[in-house]
Design an enzyme around this catalytic site. Sequence first.
Site, mmCIF file in Angstrom:
data_model
loop_
_atom_site.group_PDB
_atom_site.id
_atom_site.type_symbol
_atom_site.label_atom_id
_atom_site.label_comp_id
_atom_site.label_asym_id
_atom_site.label_seq_id
_atom_site.Cartn_x
_atom_site.Cartn_y
_atom_site.Cartn_z
ATOM 1 N N VAL A 174 0.852 -1.185 0.000
ATOM 2 C CA VAL A 174 0.000 0.000 0.000
ATOM 3 C C VAL A 174 0.887 1.234 0.000
ATOM 4 C CG1 VAL A 174 -1.686 1.341 1.298
ATOM 5 C CG2 VAL A 174 -1.896 -1.145 1.183
ATOM 6 N N LYS A 175 0.651 2.136 -0.923
ATOM 7 C CA LYS A 175 1.429 3.382 -0.948
ATOM 8 C C LYS A 175 0.648 4.438 -0.166
ATOM 9 C CE LYS A 175 4.314 6.037 -4.164
ATOM 10 N NZ LYS A 175 5.594 5.613 -3.562
ATOM 11 N N ALA A 176 0.776 4.343 1.153
ATOM 12 C CA ALA A 176 0.071 5.236 2.067
ATOM 13 C C ALA A 176 1.077 6.146 2.761
ATOM 14 C CB ALA A 176 -0.708 4.434 3.113
#
Length: 352
Positions: free
Chosen positions: A189-191
């Site tokens: 996840v690119k959070a």
Amino acid sequence: MTNSTDPTRQDVSASPHAYETEHGAAADTPAGHDAPKWLWRSGSLVNWHSARVHVNAVGHASASAIFEGIRAYRAADRDSLLVFRLEDHLRRLYDSARICRLDLRHNLPELSEAVVALLRANEYRDDAYVRPWAFPSGFIKEQMVPADSPCEVIVDSWALDSTLLAPEGCRAAVSSWLRISESSMPPRVKAFSNYHNGRLALLEARENGHDWPVLLNERHKVTEGAGACLALVRNGQVITPSLTSGVLEGLTRATAITLIEEVLGLGVEQREVDRTELYLADEIFFLGTAWEILPVLSIDGLRVGDGTPGPVALQLRHEYQQVVRGRSHRYRHWLTEIPAPKAPSPLFPSNL
């Protein structure tokens, strides 16, 4: 589009001059940067200085915010801008939204058009960085942001020169901080919240006299850097940690694997990597959208190879440069071309 019937929303961007009158417009401009004229916000191009949210709309909402980083390169042989792997980046944004249970309310073609429209409106003629990002809209008072929360989607941009022709490398060190795991905060996840893990590692590395960290996972296998994947070369074999090692599904990593195999003619092994393999490597290099191809000259104070960028990294840099500048017809499908601006466009009237 903005949902004006939502009672939890307050449109503070309707009166942008209230803040500017008190603090001055320049107070919003990042130090050392010229603000672009426009950004894209939930369906419309809006003036950069008027794009505001209330302070109470930040806090908890930012805990689940997701984003992408995309580069646009000036073409080498024509007067245009080339956005690199635009649709692939946006697909990953939707993957992050799905895992985080967020509702983007804009489909992929709409966001693709938004990126192109923004780059045109800001009239970039040289390399630029584009950041689509999304966060739950309105005033989120719950610490745990509810599932399927509707999101504001922003696309902003700034000038960012390529470093592919720079001769320098960096000094790296293995961090005492472990990389977040699939069982806690999924690395794919690119959070924004995930990047605090890399930030702590980076602060440690800088305090100890290095440039960038390398993080290990809970099994003490190599993962990636603070914001980029990693590869090494040993005895002519390119090796990169597997996607199940706790790394982001990096698009620069995927591009590099393709170029190494199809253009350089070398094999790439994706597997778990021990820390000590870094000490025996002939080459090490980071792979990332912002970082591009960054050679590592030392690891934990030990020289990598002869202490200069190695031949695989240099060849890969060259081929990557050929692709992103539009010189390689073989990989033209990775590029979205935007003609360079020659005159104000009627698509973007001055009263936007």
